[in-house]
Design a protein around this motif. Structure first.
Motif, PDB file in Angstrom:
ATOM      1  N   ASP A   1     -89.023 -80.238 -46.585  1.00  0.00           N
ATOM      2  CA  ASP A   1     -90.101 -79.283 -46.699  1.00  0.00           C
ATOM      3  C   ASP A   1     -91.477 -79.867 -46.397  1.00  0.00           C
ATOM      4  O   ASP A   1     -92.431 -79.135 -46.246  1.00  0.00           O
ATOM      5  CB  ASP A   1     -90.154 -78.693 -48.120  1.00  0.00           C
ATOM      6  CG  ASP A   1     -89.000 -77.754 -48.370  1.00  0.00           C
ATOM      7  OD1 ASP A   1     -88.523 -77.151 -47.405  1.00  0.00           O
ATOM      8  OD2 ASP A   1     -88.576 -77.626 -49.526  1.00  0.00           O
TER       9      ASP A   1
ATOM     10  N   GLU B   1     -90.609 -72.663 -36.143  1.00  0.00           N
ATOM     11  CA  GLU B   1     -90.169 -73.495 -37.269  1.00  0.00           C
ATOM     12  C   GLU B   1     -91.267 -74.449 -37.721  1.00  0.00           C
ATOM     13  O   GLU B   1     -91.468 -74.659 -38.920  1.00  0.00           O
ATOM     14  CB  GLU B   1     -88.916 -74.287 -36.878  1.00  0.00           C
ATOM     15  CG  GLU B   1     -87.656 -73.452 -36.811  1.00  0.00           C
ATOM     16  CD  GLU B   1     -87.350 -72.767 -38.131  1.00  0.00           C
ATOM     17  OE1 GLU B   1     -87.398 -73.455 -39.169  1.00  0.00           O
ATOM     18  OE2 GLU B   1     -87.097 -71.561 -38.136  1.00  0.00           O
TER      19      GLU B   1
ATOM     20  N   ARG C   1     -93.812 -72.503 -39.765  1.00  0.00           N
ATOM     21  CA  ARG C   1     -93.407 -72.238 -41.147  1.00  0.00           C
ATOM     22  C   ARG C   1     -93.682 -73.443 -42.040  1.00  0.00           C
ATOM     23  O   ARG C   1     -93.943 -73.302 -43.230  1.00  0.00           O
ATOM     24  CB  ARG C   1     -91.921 -71.892 -41.216  1.00  0.00           C
ATOM     25  CG  ARG C   1     -91.567 -70.521 -40.678  1.00  0.00           C
ATOM     26  CD  ARG C   1     -90.116 -70.193 -40.961  1.00  0.00           C
ATOM     27  NE  ARG C   1     -89.899 -70.040 -42.403  1.00  0.00           N
ATOM     28  CZ  ARG C   1     -88.730 -70.199 -42.993  1.00  0.00           C
ATOM     29  NH1 ARG C   1     -87.664 -70.564 -42.292  1.00  0.00           N
ATOM     30  NH2 ARG C   1     -88.608 -70.021 -44.293  1.00  0.00           N
ATOM     31  N   ALA C   2     -93.641 -74.633 -41.447  1.00  0.00           N
ATOM     32  CA  ALA C   2     -93.865 -75.853 -42.229  1.00  0.00           C
ATOM     33  C   ALA C   2     -95.318 -75.996 -42.662  1.00  0.00           C
ATOM     34  O   ALA C   2     -95.643 -76.849 -43.485  1.00  0.00           O
ATOM     35  CB  ALA C   2     -93.448 -77.074 -41.405  1.00  0.00           C
TER      36      ALA C   2
ATOM     37  N   TYR D   1     -96.810 -73.922 -44.457  1.00  0.00           N
ATOM     38  CA  TYR D   1     -96.906 -73.361 -45.795  1.00  0.00           C
ATOM     39  C   TYR D   1     -96.176 -74.235 -46.805  1.00  0.00           C
ATOM     40  O   TYR D   1     -95.200 -74.900 -46.462  1.00  0.00           O
ATOM     41  CB  TYR D   1     -96.302 -71.954 -45.818  1.00  0.00           C
ATOM     42  CG  TYR D   1     -96.954 -71.010 -44.839  1.00  0.00           C
ATOM     43  CD1 TYR D   1     -98.193 -70.445 -45.120  1.00  0.00           C
ATOM     44  CD2 TYR D   1     -96.338 -70.676 -43.636  1.00  0.00           C
ATOM     45  CE1 TYR D   1     -98.802 -69.585 -44.225  1.00  0.00           C
ATOM     46  CE2 TYR D   1     -96.941 -69.816 -42.731  1.00  0.00           C
ATOM     47  CZ  TYR D   1     -98.175 -69.274 -43.030  1.00  0.00           C
ATOM     48  OH  TYR D   1     -98.776 -68.434 -42.132  1.00  0.00           O
TER      49      TYR D   1
ATOM     50  N   ARG E   1     -92.637 -70.142 -47.954  1.00  0.00           N
ATOM     51  CA  ARG E   1     -92.234 -69.957 -46.561  1.00  0.00           C
ATOM     52  C   ARG E   1     -91.436 -68.688 -46.304  1.00  0.00           C
ATOM     53  O   ARG E   1     -91.620 -68.018 -45.288  1.00  0.00           O
ATOM     54  CB  ARG E   1     -91.470 -71.190 -46.078  1.00  0.00           C
ATOM     55  CG  ARG E   1     -92.417 -72.358 -45.880  1.00  0.00           C
ATOM     56  CD  ARG E   1     -91.724 -73.633 -45.488  1.00  0.00           C
ATOM     57  NE  ARG E   1     -92.655 -74.740 -45.653  1.00  0.00           N
ATOM     58  CZ  ARG E   1     -92.311 -75.999 -45.703  1.00  0.00           C
ATOM     59  NH1 ARG E   1     -91.037 -76.329 -45.624  1.00  0.00           N
ATOM     60  NH2 ARG E   1     -93.215 -76.944 -45.855  1.00  0.00           N
ATOM     61  N   ASP E   2     -90.537 -68.334 -47.215  1.00  0.00           N
ATOM     62  CA  ASP E   2     -89.777 -67.106 -47.017  1.00  0.00           C
ATOM     63  C   ASP E   2     -90.698 -65.890 -47.040  1.00  0.00           C
ATOM     64  O   ASP E   2     -90.545 -64.963 -46.245  1.00  0.00           O
ATOM     65  CB  ASP E   2     -88.695 -66.965 -48.090  1.00  0.00           C
ATOM     66  CG  ASP E   2     -87.544 -67.931 -47.871  1.00  0.00           C
ATOM     67  OD1 ASP E   2     -87.319 -68.336 -46.716  1.00  0.00           O
ATOM     68  OD2 ASP E   2     -86.871 -68.287 -48.855  1.00  0.00           O
TER      69      ASP E   2
ATOM     70  N   ARG F   1     -92.643 -65.600 -43.774  1.00  0.00           N
ATOM     71  CA  ARG F   1     -91.815 -65.055 -42.688  1.00  0.00           C
ATOM     72  C   ARG F   1     -91.693 -63.549 -42.815  1.00  0.00           C
ATOM     73  O   ARG F   1     -91.820 -62.813 -41.816  1.00  0.00           O
ATOM     74  CB  ARG F   1     -90.430 -65.714 -42.743  1.00  0.00           C
ATOM     75  CG  ARG F   1     -89.409 -65.138 -41.771  1.00  0.00           C
ATOM     76  CD  ARG F   1     -88.082 -65.871 -41.890  1.00  0.00           C
ATOM     77  NE  ARG F   1     -87.582 -65.916 -43.255  1.00  0.00           N
ATOM     78  CZ  ARG F   1     -86.941 -64.898 -43.856  1.00  0.00           C
ATOM     79  NH1 ARG F   1     -86.747 -63.773 -43.195  1.00  0.00           N
ATOM     80  NH2 ARG F   1     -86.495 -65.020 -45.087  1.00  0.00           N
TER      81      ARG F   1
ATOM     82  N   ARG G   1    -103.242 -76.045 -44.838  1.00  0.00           N
ATOM     83  CA  ARG G   1    -102.926 -74.806 -45.550  1.00  0.00           C
ATOM     84  C   ARG G   1    -104.023 -73.765 -45.378  1.00  0.00           C
ATOM     85  O   ARG G   1    -103.754 -72.558 -45.345  1.00  0.00           O
ATOM     86  CB  ARG G   1    -102.683 -75.104 -47.031  1.00  0.00           C
ATOM     87  CG  ARG G   1    -101.432 -75.936 -47.238  1.00  0.00           C
ATOM     88  CD  ARG G   1    -101.024 -76.040 -48.680  1.00  0.00           C
ATOM     89  NE  ARG G   1     -99.822 -76.864 -48.811  1.00  0.00           N
ATOM     90  CZ  ARG G   1     -99.246 -77.172 -49.963  1.00  0.00           C
ATOM     91  NH1 ARG G   1     -99.761 -76.704 -51.097  1.00  0.00           N
ATOM     92  NH2 ARG G   1     -98.167 -77.918 -49.997  1.00  0.00           N
TER      93      ARG G   1
END
Length: 288
Positions: free
Chosen positions: A22, A95, A98-99, A101, A106-107, A110, A155
């Protein structure tokens, strides 16, 4: 600081700690960095030269290649072109994105990115989608344990990118219920709070956005269980999201969704109307 509440659900993370893949320095970020370096070396480009072609310093290129910093989308697009990668780097963009966050969010990020509707109840801080850069930076700086400066900037960039939801077409329907106390917390200082209130007023002018304030003096209050989000996707499905102490839950079961839908509906009836809410914020600003 996003919506917060704890619970059990299908698809929730089943551990309480961060997973190795992560964080920067491992997983997809490291894989991207190795691929980037291979392509740069193949093109016979030194880091300073490659940096000039992509608009980044050699130190930043090194950080990207070593997986210590997550590259922004614009860099990935430009690097793919400069290195004639044929889409290899661009294929990893989602991908890698998403990293940006924290793992627990992350979910939700998305789902939010493709949502056709979003309902947000906020009791601790202004929702991330409404935050100004200054307010968001102050929120990140207050986190404990302390975040590194690079992580804060990463972030911050990711949070601001999420606000593209307001210009997306077709426009999603967005509803926010914010506790009055949140609008009075001088996070980042009074000047930052004032700028934040002005931002909420501005966003509230959009026809697809409804912002409601929950007055502190309400005797009846359906939100004592804590903040939560409801997400509507393009397939007509509704999902709920809650978060507490860097741990998150996604709810998909019909029973839990109905419970939170009912709670949100009651909260809307108890809060000020959207027009009353914008008037209230104007009063806080002293412009009425």
């Amino acid at each position: 600081m996003e919506s917060v509440e704890q619970g059990e659900t299908e698809g929730a993370r089943d551990d309480g700690g961060p997973r190795p893949e992560d964080e920067p320095g491992s997983g997809v970020v490291t894989a991207f960095g190795r691929q980037l370096k291979l392509l740069r070396v193949r093109a016979s480009l030194e880091r300073p030269e490659f940096g000039k072609l992509t608009g980044y310093a050699a130190q930043s290129i090194a950080s990207f290649e070593q997986g210590r910093r997550i590259p922004p989308p614009r860099f990935i697009d430009r690097a793919d072109e400069v290195l004639d990668a044929g889409g290899v780097l661009k294929a990893l963009k989602e991908e890698v994105g998403r990293a940006q966050y924290p793992a627990f969010f992350r979910d939700m990020a998305r789902l939010e990115a493709s949502a056709v509707g979003l309902s947000v109840y906020a009791a601790l801080a202004v929702p991330g989608l409404l935050q100004t850069t200054e307010y968001a930076k102050a929120v990140f700086q207050m986190q404990r344990p302390l975040l590194d400066d690079d992580v804060i900037e990463q972030r911050l960039e990711a949070r601001m990118a999420r606000q593209e939801i307001f210009t997306r077409r077709p426009a999603p329907l967005l509803s926010f219920i914010i506790e009055e106390v949140v609008l009075r917390k001088p996070i980042g200082g009074l000047a930052t709070l004032r700028g934040q209130l002005e931002q909420i007023l501005l966003v509230g002018q959009n026809r697809n956005v409804e912002i409601q304030v929950m007055p502190t003096d309400r005797e009846d209050h359906a939100g004592l269980g804590g903040p939560f989000n409801l997400i509507d996707n393009a397939e007509g499905r509704r999902i709920a999201y809650t978060e507490v102490q860097d741990d998150s839950r996604l709810y998909t079961s019909a029973g839990k969704i109905r419970e939170l839908e009912a709670r949100y509906g009651i909260l809307r009836s108890q809060a000020l109307t959207p027009r009353e809410s914008l008037d209230f914020i104007e009063e806080l600003l002293g412009v009425k």
